[in-house]
Design a protein around this motif. Structure first.
Motif, mmCIF file in Angstrom:
data_model
loop_
_atom_site.group_PDB
_atom_site.id
_atom_site.type_symbol
_atom_site.label_atom_id
_atom_site.label_comp_id
_atom_site.label_asym_id
_atom_site.label_seq_id
_atom_site.Cartn_x
_atom_site.Cartn_y
_atom_site.Cartn_z
ATOM 1 N N ILE A 159 -0.849 0.765 -7.793
ATOM 2 C CA ILE A 159 0.445 0.183 -8.129
ATOM 3 C C ILE A 159 0.807 0.462 -9.573
ATOM 4 C CG2 ILE A 159 1.695 -2.014 -8.383
ATOM 5 C CD1 ILE A 159 -0.146 -3.069 -6.135
ATOM 6 N N THR A 160 -0.180 0.374 -10.478
ATOM 7 C CA THR A 160 0.102 0.474 -11.893
ATOM 8 C C THR A 160 -0.185 1.848 -12.491
ATOM 9 O OG1 THR A 160 -2.102 -0.315 -12.464
ATOM 10 C CG2 THR A 160 -0.353 -1.970 -12.262
ATOM 11 N N LYS A 161 -0.908 2.668 -11.753
ATOM 12 C CA LYS A 161 -1.263 4.011 -12.231
ATOM 13 C C LYS A 161 -1.065 4.988 -11.103
ATOM 14 C CE LYS A 161 -4.915 2.254 -15.204
ATOM 15 N NZ LYS A 161 -6.337 2.265 -15.482
ATOM 16 N N LYS A 162 -1.003 6.249 -11.443
ATOM 17 C CA LYS A 162 -0.952 7.268 -10.402
ATOM 18 C C LYS A 162 -2.375 7.627 -10.017
ATOM 19 C CE LYS A 162 3.275 9.702 -10.685
ATOM 20 N NZ LYS A 162 3.893 10.980 -10.587
ATOM 21 N N LEU A 163 -2.655 7.606 -8.731
ATOM 22 C CA LEU A 163 -3.931 8.101 -8.253
ATOM 23 C C LEU A 163 -3.757 9.582 -7.965
ATOM 24 C CD1 LEU A 163 -5.086 5.320 -5.792
ATOM 25 C CD2 LEU A 163 -6.098 5.910 -7.977
ATOM 26 N N PRO A 164 -4.554 10.409 -8.593
ATOM 27 C CA PRO A 164 -4.373 11.860 -8.413
ATOM 28 C C PRO A 164 -4.796 12.317 -7.025
ATOM 29 C CG PRO A 164 -6.328 11.434 -9.691
ATOM 30 C CD PRO A 164 -5.669 10.098 -9.446
ATOM 31 N N PHE A 165 -3.953 13.156 -6.436
ATOM 32 C CA PHE A 165 -4.326 13.796 -5.183
ATOM 33 C C PHE A 165 -4.620 15.234 -5.459
ATOM 34 C CE2 PHE A 165 -2.153 10.303 -2.870
ATOM 35 C CZ PHE A 165 -3.198 9.974 -2.044
ATOM 36 N N LYS A 175 1.621 11.768 3.786
ATOM 37 C CA LYS A 175 1.803 13.218 3.850
ATOM 38 C C LYS A 175 2.450 13.751 2.574
ATOM 39 C CE LYS A 175 2.317 13.644 8.852
ATOM 40 N NZ LYS A 175 3.205 14.049 9.942
ATOM 41 N N VAL A 176 2.878 12.858 1.713
ATOM 42 C CA VAL A 176 3.585 13.254 0.486
ATOM 43 C C VAL A 176 2.814 12.761 -0.735
ATOM 44 C CG1 VAL A 176 5.851 13.305 1.593
ATOM 45 C CG2 VAL A 176 5.024 11.181 0.593
ATOM 46 N N ASN A 177 3.282 13.126 -1.924
ATOM 47 C CA ASN A 177 2.621 12.707 -3.159
ATOM 48 C C ASN A 177 3.047 11.312 -3.579
ATOM 49 O OD1 ASN A 177 1.041 14.935 -3.559
ATOM 50 N ND2 ASN A 177 2.524 15.992 -4.839
ATOM 51 N N ALA A 178 2.989 10.386 -2.670
ATOM 52 C CA ALA A 178 3.340 9.002 -2.981
ATOM 53 C C ALA A 178 2.444 8.094 -2.157
ATOM 54 C CB ALA A 178 4.802 8.732 -2.655
ATOM 55 N N ILE A 179 2.163 6.962 -2.713
ATOM 56 C CA ILE A 179 1.363 5.968 -2.018
ATOM 57 C C ILE A 179 2.283 5.214 -1.068
ATOM 58 C CG2 ILE A 179 -0.077 3.921 -2.318
ATOM 59 C CD1 ILE A 179 -1.224 6.599 -3.469
ATOM 60 N N PRO A 180 1.888 5.065 0.191
ATOM 61 C CA PRO A 180 2.752 4.362 1.135
ATOM 62 C C PRO A 180 2.925 2.892 0.756
ATOM 63 C CG PRO A 180 0.615 4.784 2.096
ATOM 64 C CD PRO A 180 0.636 5.488 0.779
ATOM 65 N N PHE A 193 -7.481 6.343 0.168
ATOM 66 C CA PHE A 193 -6.234 7.035 0.468
ATOM 67 C C PHE A 193 -6.542 8.439 0.957
ATOM 68 C CE2 PHE A 193 -4.847 4.005 -2.774
ATOM 69 C CZ PHE A 193 -3.747 3.451 -2.154
ATOM 70 N N ILE A 194 -5.834 8.844 2.004
ATOM 71 C CA ILE A 194 -5.926 10.218 2.464
ATOM 72 C C ILE A 194 -4.535 10.825 2.405
ATOM 73 C CG2 ILE A 194 -5.734 9.511 4.902
ATOM 74 C CD1 ILE A 194 -7.369 12.045 5.603
ATOM 75 N N LYS A 195 -4.454 11.959 1.733
ATOM 76 C CA LYS A 195 -3.220 12.739 1.757
ATOM 77 C C LYS A 195 -3.484 13.875 2.734
ATOM 78 C CE LYS A 195 -0.067 15.608 -0.758
ATOM 79 N NZ LYS A 195 0.030 16.556 -1.856
ATOM 80 N N ARG A 196 -2.680 13.892 3.777
ATOM 81 C CA ARG A 196 -2.882 14.902 4.810
ATOM 82 C C ARG A 196 -1.645 15.780 4.902
ATOM 83 N NH1 ARG A 196 -0.484 12.345 9.114
ATOM 84 N NH2 ARG A 196 -0.058 10.173 8.674
ATOM 85 N N GLY A 197 -1.852 16.972 5.244
ATOM 86 C CA GLY A 197 -0.794 17.968 5.334
ATOM 87 C C GLY A 197 -1.465 19.317 5.394
ATOM 88 N N LYS A 198 -0.951 20.273 4.623
ATOM 89 C CA LYS A 198 -1.588 21.591 4.599
ATOM 90 C C LYS A 198 -3.012 21.484 4.077
ATOM 91 C CE LYS A 198 2.696 24.094 4.012
ATOM 92 N NZ LYS A 198 3.569 24.817 3.096
ATOM 93 N N GLN A 199 -3.212 20.596 3.130
ATOM 94 C CA GLN A 199 -4.543 20.327 2.607
ATOM 95 C C GLN A 199 -4.838 18.846 2.766
ATOM 96 O OE1 GLN A 199 -4.659 21.613 -1.455
ATOM 97 N NE2 GLN A 199 -5.200 23.691 -0.890
ATOM 98 N N ILE A 200 -6.107 18.520 2.869
ATOM 99 C CA ILE A 200 -6.560 17.139 2.962
ATOM 100 C C ILE A 200 -7.165 16.756 1.616
ATOM 101 C CG2 ILE A 200 -8.219 15.569 4.050
ATOM 102 C CD1 ILE A 200 -6.150 16.390 6.035
#
Length: 181
Positions: free
Chosen positions: A175-181, A137-142, A157-164
């Motif tokens: 782990i080594t890079k940021k995956l953009p949401f 639900k946040v800008n971080a990988i679990p 990866f699914i980021k869920r919240g106000k937007q999907i």
């Protein structure tokens, strides 16, 4: 996946997951309705079923409009990858004892069932690839147990919240890079 010398299956998977990410991002209304909580536990059971259905219905890269796919300066024609088809999508409860044994051999750590196992055929060879699903639900990988991670395992990866938002990639990149949401 050998990064230095990618094989045709690697090119297919890169193209397929590019397509799958786009397909899943077109399903935001349906994804927003998926239940991720069961009492106090987080569960991705419904997400697994949803993704399995999408993969089953879209089992090739025939719909892609791009002409080539590139990995480390090696290019492959999409047309040459068209014989690859996902012929079976297997959820954890449907794994056979033999499949579990084969998957356990590919891990140097504790075996856990994959979220999804796909069978891919190209008329010459049969491949089995695992897919892990993660939600946040946040800008971080679990977090996951580092001992269970296969660096070049495909992850959705699914980021869920106000937007999907959906993104796909390898565990190593999360782990080594940021995956953009």
């Amino acid at each position: 996946m050998n990064i230095e010398q990618p094989k045709p299956i690697d090119f297919f998977l890169v193209a397929y997951f590019y397509q799958l990410e786009n397909l899943l991002n077109q399903e935001k209304t349906a994804l927003a309705k998926i239940k991720f909580q069961s009492e106090e536990a987080n569960t991705d059971e419904y997400f697994k079923g949803f993704v399995a259905q999408i993969i089953s219905k879209n089992n090739s890269i025939a719909a892609l409009t791009i002409k080539t796919i590139s990995i480390n300066n090696n290019a492959y024609s999409i047309k040459d990858l068209e014989p690859f088809k996902i012929t079976k999508v297997i959820l954890p409860n449907d794994l056979t004892v033999e499949q579990k044994k084969q998957l356990a051999k590919t891990k140097s750590s504790i075996y856990t069932n994959p979220d999804i196992l796909i069978k891919i055929e190209n008329g010459e060879n049969i491949y089995f690839k695992t897919i892990e699903l993660k939600s946040t639900k946040v800008n971080a990988i679990p977090g996951s147990s580092i001992q269970q991670i296969k660096p070049y395992e495909w992850v959705i990866f699914i980021k869920r919240g106000k937007q999907i938002n959906i993104t796909t990639g390898f565990y190593i990149n999360s782990i080594t890079k940021k995956l953009p949401f």
